[in-house]
Design a protein around this motif. Sequence first.
Motif, PDB file in Angstrom:
ATOM      1  N   LEU A 226      41.745 -15.833 -32.770  1.00 15.53           N
ATOM      2  CA  LEU A 226      41.893 -14.744 -31.800  1.00 15.53           C
ATOM      3  C   LEU A 226      43.132 -13.927 -32.146  1.00 15.53           C
ATOM      4  O   LEU A 226      44.130 -14.476 -32.603  1.00 15.53           O
ATOM      5  CB  LEU A 226      42.029 -15.315 -30.389  1.00 15.53           C
ATOM      6  CG  LEU A 226      40.749 -15.896 -29.773  1.00 15.53           C
ATOM      7  CD1 LEU A 226      41.090 -16.870 -28.657  1.00 15.53           C
ATOM      8  CD2 LEU A 226      39.863 -14.780 -29.241  1.00 15.53           C
ATOM      9  N   VAL A 227      43.053 -12.644 -31.909  1.00 11.06           N
ATOM     10  CA  VAL A 227      44.176 -11.745 -32.198  1.00 11.06           C
ATOM     11  C   VAL A 227      44.838 -11.348 -30.879  1.00 11.06           C
ATOM     12  O   VAL A 227      44.168 -10.876 -29.951  1.00 11.06           O
ATOM     13  CB  VAL A 227      43.708 -10.487 -32.950  1.00 11.06           C
ATOM     14  CG1 VAL A 227      44.882  -9.522 -33.158  1.00 11.06           C
ATOM     15  CG2 VAL A 227      43.077 -10.871 -34.280  1.00 11.06           C
TER      16      VAL A 227
ATOM     17  N   PRO B 152      38.814  -8.612 -24.778  1.00 10.11           N
ATOM     18  CA  PRO B 152      37.915  -9.607 -24.189  1.00 10.11           C
ATOM     19  C   PRO B 152      36.561  -9.698 -24.886  1.00 10.11           C
ATOM     20  O   PRO B 152      35.906 -10.745 -24.826  1.00 10.11           O
ATOM     21  CB  PRO B 152      37.774  -9.150 -22.731  1.00 10.11           C
ATOM     22  CG  PRO B 152      38.171  -7.722 -22.733  1.00 10.11           C
ATOM     23  CD  PRO B 152      39.178  -7.550 -23.823  1.00 10.11           C
ATOM     24  N   LEU B 153      36.122  -8.632 -25.542  1.00  8.85           N
ATOM     25  CA  LEU B 153      34.865  -8.710 -26.279  1.00  8.85           C
ATOM     26  C   LEU B 153      34.989  -9.651 -27.471  1.00  8.85           C
ATOM     27  O   LEU B 153      34.001 -10.244 -27.924  1.00  8.85           O
ATOM     28  CB  LEU B 153      34.429  -7.321 -26.741  1.00  8.85           C
ATOM     29  CG  LEU B 153      34.125  -6.329 -25.609  1.00  8.85           C
ATOM     30  CD1 LEU B 153      33.723  -4.973 -26.191  1.00  8.85           C
ATOM     31  CD2 LEU B 153      33.011  -6.863 -24.701  1.00  8.85           C
ATOM     32  N   ARG B 154      36.206  -9.804 -27.977  1.00 11.90           N
ATOM     33  CA  ARG B 154      36.446 -10.707 -29.093  1.00 11.90           C
ATOM     34  C   ARG B 154      36.269 -12.162 -28.655  1.00 11.90           C
ATOM     35  O   ARG B 154      35.965 -13.025 -29.491  1.00 11.90           O
ATOM     36  CB  ARG B 154      37.859 -10.470 -29.638  1.00 11.90           C
ATOM     37  CG  ARG B 154      38.287 -11.373 -30.786  1.00 11.90           C
ATOM     38  CD  ARG B 154      37.557 -11.098 -32.062  1.00 11.90           C
ATOM     39  NE  ARG B 154      37.952 -12.039 -33.102  1.00 11.90           N
ATOM     40  CZ  ARG B 154      37.346 -12.169 -34.278  1.00 11.90           C
ATOM     41  NH1 ARG B 154      36.313 -11.380 -34.557  1.00 11.90           N
ATOM     42  NH2 ARG B 154      37.768 -13.039 -35.170  1.00 11.90           N
ATOM     43  N   TRP B 155      36.448 -12.445 -27.357  1.00 11.96           N
ATOM     44  CA  TRP B 155      36.258 -13.809 -26.880  1.00 11.96           C
ATOM     45  C   TRP B 155      34.849 -14.298 -27.214  1.00 11.96           C
ATOM     46  O   TRP B 155      34.676 -15.398 -27.726  1.00 11.96           O
ATOM     47  CB  TRP B 155      36.517 -13.894 -25.371  1.00 11.96           C
ATOM     48  CG  TRP B 155      37.921 -13.561 -24.967  1.00 11.96           C
ATOM     49  CD1 TRP B 155      39.035 -13.603 -25.756  1.00 11.96           C
ATOM     50  CD2 TRP B 155      38.363 -13.126 -23.675  1.00 11.96           C
ATOM     51  NE1 TRP B 155      40.142 -13.224 -25.038  1.00 11.96           N
ATOM     52  CE2 TRP B 155      39.772 -12.922 -23.766  1.00 11.96           C
ATOM     53  CE3 TRP B 155      37.733 -12.885 -22.463  1.00 11.96           C
ATOM     54  CZ2 TRP B 155      40.533 -12.504 -22.674  1.00 11.96           C
ATOM     55  CZ3 TRP B 155      38.474 -12.468 -21.372  1.00 11.96           C
ATOM     56  CH2 TRP B 155      39.865 -12.272 -21.481  1.00 11.96           C
TER      57      TRP B 155
ATOM     58  N   PHE C  21      43.274 -13.519 -17.750  1.00  7.71           N
ATOM     59  CA  PHE C  21      42.169 -12.947 -16.972  1.00  7.71           C
ATOM     60  C   PHE C  21      41.886 -11.507 -17.385  1.00  7.71           C
ATOM     61  O   PHE C  21      42.700 -10.859 -18.052  1.00  7.71           O
ATOM     62  CB  PHE C  21      42.478 -12.996 -15.472  1.00  7.71           C
ATOM     63  CG  PHE C  21      43.593 -12.083 -15.030  1.00  7.71           C
ATOM     64  CD1 PHE C  21      43.337 -10.773 -14.646  1.00  7.71           C
ATOM     65  CD2 PHE C  21      44.911 -12.525 -15.004  1.00  7.71           C
ATOM     66  CE1 PHE C  21      44.371  -9.925 -14.248  1.00  7.71           C
ATOM     67  CE2 PHE C  21      45.947 -11.691 -14.603  1.00  7.71           C
ATOM     68  CZ  PHE C  21      45.674 -10.382 -14.225  1.00  7.71           C
ATOM     69  N   VAL C  22      40.720 -11.002 -16.940  1.00  3.85           N
ATOM     70  CA  VAL C  22      40.344  -9.610 -17.133  1.00  3.85           C
ATOM     71  C   VAL C  22      39.449  -9.203 -15.963  1.00  3.85           C
ATOM     72  O   VAL C  22      38.619  -9.994 -15.506  1.00  3.85           O
ATOM     73  CB  VAL C  22      39.607  -9.403 -18.479  1.00  3.85           C
ATOM     74  CG1 VAL C  22      38.248 -10.094 -18.486  1.00  3.85           C
ATOM     75  CG2 VAL C  22      39.458  -7.914 -18.800  1.00  3.85           C
TER      76      VAL C  22
ATOM     77  N   GLY D 160      30.592  -4.979 -18.029  1.00  2.94           N
ATOM     78  CA  GLY D 160      31.458  -5.770 -18.880  1.00  2.94           C
ATOM     79  C   GLY D 160      32.925  -5.665 -18.514  1.00  2.94           C
ATOM     80  O   GLY D 160      33.290  -5.132 -17.456  1.00  2.94           O
ATOM     81  N   PRO D 161      33.803  -6.137 -19.387  1.00  2.00           N
ATOM     82  CA  PRO D 161      35.248  -6.140 -19.116  1.00  2.00           C
ATOM     83  C   PRO D 161      35.802  -4.724 -18.950  1.00  2.00           C
ATOM     84  O   PRO D 161      35.359  -3.785 -19.617  1.00  2.00           O
ATOM     85  CB  PRO D 161      35.838  -6.819 -20.351  1.00  2.00           C
ATOM     86  CG  PRO D 161      34.707  -7.553 -20.982  1.00  2.00           C
ATOM     87  CD  PRO D 161      33.485  -6.769 -20.680  1.00  2.00           C
TER      88      PRO D 161
END
Length: 495
Positions: A30-31, A44-47, A81-82, A89-90
């Motif tokens: 994760l970055v 959060p899409l990278r999660w 959190f987001v 979506g986020p």
Amino acid sequence: MILTVDFGTSVTKVALWGDGGLVALSRSELVTNYPKVGWTEQDPLRWWTTVVIACAEARAVAPAAFGEVDVVVCSGARQTFVPVALQGGPIGKGILWSDRRGAAQSRALAERMGGDDINRARTGIPLDAASVAGKLAWLAENEQERIEAADVILSPRDFIVYRMTDQVVTDVTFASRSGLYDFDGNAVRELAGPALGKLPSVVPSDTVVGQLKAVPGAELGLKPGIPVVIGAGDRQCEVLGSGASEDRPMVSWGTTANVSVPVHERPVPSPAGAVVTRAADGGWLLEGGLSAAGSFLAWLGRLLDRTPDELATLAASSPPGARGVVAVPWLDGARAPWWRDDARAGFMGLGAAHGADDLARAVIESVAWDVLRVMEVVTVGRLGGSTAEGVTLGGAGTSLPLWVEVLTSVLGVPATRRRSGEAACAGAALLAGRALGMNLALEQIDPVAAVIEPDPDAVELYRRLRAQVDHVALSVLAATESLPEPERPERSPAY
């Protein structure tokens, strides 16, 4: 066959567990972005992307086992959190547990709650600069549109479970550590503030919350309809997966470090300097989360153009005591047991003859010293000092020999390491087994691999150094207390 998904701060891990233990383990990094001093964010899409990548790697390593997965269960870092719109979506970036933008709001909330001691007596969680409540209040003041457009506030773990099942839930351990709930599990209106009514439903950690949907199942390479268990927080899973007890607390080294002591009854009053959270098995944890561990070593590595692994190797060439160099690991404030938002990291005793090896060893030792201080808070005896007979190991530091050597010598007690070295994943697997009535035992899937005894000579040396390192720590705290609050400039893009 159990598939565990563990969401850390820097990496997402996917593990496959069979009757005989760990079958396969994969990772996807994760970055983390630092747009301003004190801010830490992730996409959060990278999660979700990291879960897809890690599942693909696990499937490549063990295709037959991956095709036989019976259940998916999750664990992860808490307090990140987001805001999420369920149909869109986020909304914006995910705000990490280490983000400190809400410092002023946290102080104001503490005052409104009658002081932080009163708040901790109600929730078990301090209102420090990184509190979830403070960051939600910051959003309400500075990015109100994100809160208003959101249907729910979700952690990375809960967001992934939602993607898998369409269910909007969290578990008792995440809710407890958020600091937004009282000891009875009720959301505190003053703390939840703008998020009240936007918090997910809270369920026990061993709950099957739904079945894996067809589309996310196809992305992950898993059969649709597999049950998904919510799981628990990283520390609660590490306690289960390391076999920790009240006499043998769990000590974890990862991005940060943590000491967690499982207890059956909640202590009243809560120990000063520690937090009190729900355990995954119905009891409680006394926790001390430090400011930094692996992140402190990584920070030093960026300055010296060395990887953390290279620094760990170098550190082993410096003797115990780091040739007189003493560090404090408070990069962005001191957490347990100090809880001083204004504290900062530092090195003392540097001379022209010191090198990278001494600095690296001082970093590792500084974390061990704060672990000792936390141990003296959460396992204190009637005459003071720690009553622990040993510790169990969690986090990536399980496979870092120097960390274990320093830790056992500073604490003066042995450390137990299990075969997989993946305590959080093992603990999550146990929760999945419990949810499905599998009757799994920790010794069955992850037996003890070694008990590391402290070096008597190093124990004596560190005992003699204790007064000196405590003096350095108190001196740094006194110095930072007298400094004016620094301005918060934009961070250099080259950082």
